[in-house]
Design an enzyme around this catalytic site. Structure first.
Site, PDB file in Angstrom:
ATOM      1  N   GLY A  46      20.386  16.895 -38.994  1.00 21.09           N
ATOM      2  CA  GLY A  46      19.326  16.542 -38.041  1.00 21.09           C
ATOM      3  C   GLY A  46      19.546  17.011 -36.615  1.00 21.09           C
ATOM      4  O   GLY A  46      18.594  17.177 -35.857  1.00 21.09           O
ATOM      5  N   GLU A 110      24.299  13.734 -31.915  1.00 20.36           N
ATOM      6  CA  GLU A 110      23.502  13.100 -32.974  1.00 20.36           C
ATOM      7  C   GLU A 110      22.017  13.299 -32.701  1.00 20.36           C
ATOM      8  O   GLU A 110      21.602  13.431 -31.549  1.00 20.36           O
ATOM      9  CB  GLU A 110      23.780  11.585 -32.989  1.00 20.36           C
ATOM     10  CG  GLU A 110      24.697  11.111 -34.089  1.00 20.36           C
ATOM     11  CD  GLU A 110      24.051  11.083 -35.468  1.00 20.36           C
ATOM     12  OE1 GLU A 110      23.088  11.832 -35.727  1.00 20.36           O
ATOM     13  OE2 GLU A 110      24.540  10.324 -36.309  1.00 20.36           O
ATOM     14  N   ASP A 111      21.225  13.273 -33.762  1.00 18.06           N
ATOM     15  CA  ASP A 111      19.774  13.334 -33.573  1.00 18.06           C
ATOM     16  C   ASP A 111      19.211  11.978 -33.178  1.00 18.06           C
ATOM     17  O   ASP A 111      18.423  11.863 -32.245  1.00 18.06           O
ATOM     18  CB  ASP A 111      19.086  13.867 -34.847  1.00 18.06           C
ATOM     19  CG  ASP A 111      19.452  13.083 -36.114  1.00 18.06           C
ATOM     20  OD1 ASP A 111      20.323  12.186 -36.059  1.00 18.06           O
ATOM     21  OD2 ASP A 111      18.877  13.381 -37.175  1.00 18.06           O
ATOM     22  N   ASP A 114      19.943   4.622 -35.202  1.00 14.42           N
ATOM     23  CA  ASP A 114      18.979   3.619 -35.658  1.00 14.42           C
ATOM     24  C   ASP A 114      19.746   2.307 -35.868  1.00 14.42           C
ATOM     25  O   ASP A 114      19.961   1.556 -34.930  1.00 14.42           O
ATOM     26  CB  ASP A 114      18.347   4.178 -36.947  1.00 14.42           C
ATOM     27  CG  ASP A 114      17.189   3.384 -37.466  1.00 14.42           C
ATOM     28  OD1 ASP A 114      16.723   2.482 -36.763  1.00 14.42           O
ATOM     29  OD2 ASP A 114      16.724   3.669 -38.592  1.00 14.42           O
ATOM     30  N   THR A 115      20.226   2.056 -37.094  1.00 15.68           N
ATOM     31  CA  THR A 115      21.010   0.827 -37.319  1.00 15.68           C
ATOM     32  C   THR A 115      22.397   0.932 -36.682  1.00 15.68           C
ATOM     33  O   THR A 115      23.041  -0.066 -36.409  1.00 15.68           O
ATOM     34  CB  THR A 115      21.209   0.563 -38.828  1.00 15.68           C
ATOM     35  OG1 THR A 115      21.984   1.643 -39.388  1.00 15.68           O
ATOM     36  CG2 THR A 115      19.880   0.431 -39.555  1.00 15.68           C
ATOM     37  N   THR A 118      25.732   4.914 -39.358  1.00 14.72           N
ATOM     38  CA  THR A 118      26.216   6.292 -39.504  1.00 14.72           C
ATOM     39  C   THR A 118      27.201   6.629 -38.390  1.00 14.72           C
ATOM     40  O   THR A 118      28.296   7.153 -38.636  1.00 14.72           O
ATOM     41  CB  THR A 118      25.015   7.275 -39.468  1.00 14.72           C
ATOM     42  OG1 THR A 118      24.075   6.859 -40.459  1.00 14.72           O
ATOM     43  CG2 THR A 118      25.453   8.693 -39.740  1.00 14.72           C
ATOM     44  N   LEU A 119      26.818   6.309 -37.177  1.00 15.90           N
ATOM     45  CA  LEU A 119      27.679   6.623 -36.031  1.00 15.90           C
ATOM     46  C   LEU A 119      28.969   5.809 -36.066  1.00 15.90           C
ATOM     47  O   LEU A 119      30.057   6.318 -35.769  1.00 15.90           O
ATOM     48  CB  LEU A 119      26.903   6.360 -34.738  1.00 15.90           C
ATOM     49  CG  LEU A 119      27.579   6.779 -33.459  1.00 15.90           C
ATOM     50  CD1 LEU A 119      27.962   8.244 -33.479  1.00 15.90           C
ATOM     51  CD2 LEU A 119      26.644   6.496 -32.278  1.00 15.90           C
ATOM     52  N   PHE A 163       8.904   5.743 -37.340  1.00 19.90           N
ATOM     53  CA  PHE A 163       9.563   6.856 -38.023  1.00 19.90           C
ATOM     54  C   PHE A 163       9.089   8.174 -37.424  1.00 19.90           C
ATOM     55  O   PHE A 163       7.896   8.466 -37.409  1.00 19.90           O
ATOM     56  CB  PHE A 163       9.258   6.822 -39.525  1.00 19.90           C
ATOM     57  CG  PHE A 163      10.139   7.757 -40.298  1.00 19.90           C
ATOM     58  CD1 PHE A 163      11.421   7.388 -40.671  1.00 19.90           C
ATOM     59  CD2 PHE A 163       9.698   9.039 -40.626  1.00 19.90           C
ATOM     60  CE1 PHE A 163      12.254   8.264 -41.362  1.00 19.90           C
ATOM     61  CE2 PHE A 163      10.520   9.919 -41.314  1.00 19.90           C
ATOM     62  CZ  PHE A 163      11.804   9.528 -41.681  1.00 19.90           C
ATOM     63  N   ARG A 176      11.489  19.832 -39.961  1.00 19.21           N
ATOM     64  CA  ARG A 176      12.642  19.983 -39.059  1.00 19.21           C
ATOM     65  C   ARG A 176      12.378  21.032 -37.975  1.00 19.21           C
ATOM     66  O   ARG A 176      12.964  20.993 -36.904  1.00 19.21           O
ATOM     67  CB  ARG A 176      13.885  20.401 -39.847  1.00 19.21           C
ATOM     68  CG  ARG A 176      14.458  19.310 -40.742  1.00 19.21           C
ATOM     69  CD  ARG A 176      15.859  19.713 -41.176  1.00 19.21           C
ATOM     70  NE  ARG A 176      16.345  18.940 -42.311  1.00 19.21           N
ATOM     71  CZ  ARG A 176      16.966  17.767 -42.224  1.00 19.21           C
ATOM     72  NH1 ARG A 176      17.137  17.202 -41.057  1.00 19.21           N
ATOM     73  NH2 ARG A 176      17.410  17.153 -43.308  1.00 19.21           N
TER      74      ARG A 176
END
Ligand code: 5GP
Length: 187
Positions: A46, A110-111, A114-115, A118-119, A163, A176
Site C-alpha cells: 500500500g 506506511e499507507d 487503522d486498528t 499491523t504497525l 474505507f 492502487r
C-alpha cells in the site's frame, strides 16, 4: 477479461493536497535527519506511491538546503493482516527487513494506520533486528479505530472511519494507481 469495480463515491484528498502535504513531510524529515544516514522502510504494497513521492520530497528539501544532506537507503517489508470480528487481529510477515537495519536509523513508511495491529507487529519485529532508532511516517491515520497504541511520528492526514482507496490503497487489488485518495461507494 472484464473487471467490475465498485464505483467511487467522492474524492477525499486531491492530488495537489497530497503532493503539498508530502512536500511538507519531506522537509520535516530532512530537517530531523540532516547529515545522517536513514533507511526508508516501505510497507508493501500500500505504501509504494507514497514511499516514492516521499523519497523525492526528501531529496527536494536537500536540494533547497544545498549544504546539508540525508543519505537515504531503501528497504521493504511485506505484511498480511487478517481482521476478523470474532478473533483478535493477526498479522503475518511475508517478507522481512534484513541485517541491513542493524544499528541504522529506520523510518517506517506506511499507507494507513487503522486498528494499529499491523504497525504494532512490525515495530516488535524490527526490535529483533537491532536498529539504532525506529520512527513511523504514515500517510493516513484513522485514530477513532485504534485498538492498540502505536507511536506515530509523522502523519499526512487524519481521516474519519471510512474505507478509502487510491494512491497505493486498494479494494480487491484495484484502484492502487489513482493519484488521489477516494471514498469507495457501496460494495
Ligand atoms: P491496521 O492493522 O492498522 O488495522 O490496518 C492497517 C492495514 O489495513 C493497512 O495497511 C491497509 O492495508 C488496511 N486498511 C485499513 N484501513 C483501510 C482503508 O480505509 N482502505 C484500504 N484500502 N485499506 C485499509
Amino acid at each position: 477479461m472484464s473487471v467490475t469495480n465498485p464505483p467511487l463515491e467522492s474524492v477525499l484528498i486531491s492530488e495537489s493536497c497530497l503532493q503539498q502535504r508530502i512536500y511538507e513531510l519531506g522537509r520535516q524529515i530532512f530537517t530531523d535527519y540532516e547529515n545522517q544516514e536513514l533507511i526508508l522502510l516501505g510497507v508493501l504494497r500500500g505504501s509504494v506511491l507514497f514511499f516514492a513521492d516521499l523519497a523525492r520530497a526528501i531529496f527536494k528539501a536537500q536540494h533547497e538546503s544545498q549544504m546539508k544532506e540525508v543519505a537515504l537507503r531503501f528497504e521493504f517489508v511485506q505484511l498480511m493482516s487478517y481482521h476478523d470480528s470474532t478473533q483478535p487481529s493477526t498479522v503475518q510477515l511475508i517478507r522481512g527487513g534484513s541485517d541491513y537495519l542493524k544499528e541504522q536509523h529506520v523510518l517506517i513508511v506506511e499507507d494507513i494506520v487503522d486498528t494499529g495491529h499491523t504497525l504494532n507487529f512490525l515495530c516488535e519485529h524490527l526490535q529483533t533486528l537491532n536498529p539504532k532508532t525506529v520512527k513511523v511516517c504514515t500517510l493516513l491515520d484513522k485514530p477513532s479505530q485504534r485498538q492498540v497504541s502505536v507511536p506515530i511520528d509523522y502523519t499526512g492526514f487524519e481521516i474519519s472511519d471510512t474505507f478509502v482507496v487510491g494512491y497505493g490503497l486498494d479494494y480487491a487489488q484495484q484502484y492502487r494507481n489513482l493519484p488521489y485518495i477516494a471514498v469507495l461507494g457501496s460494495i
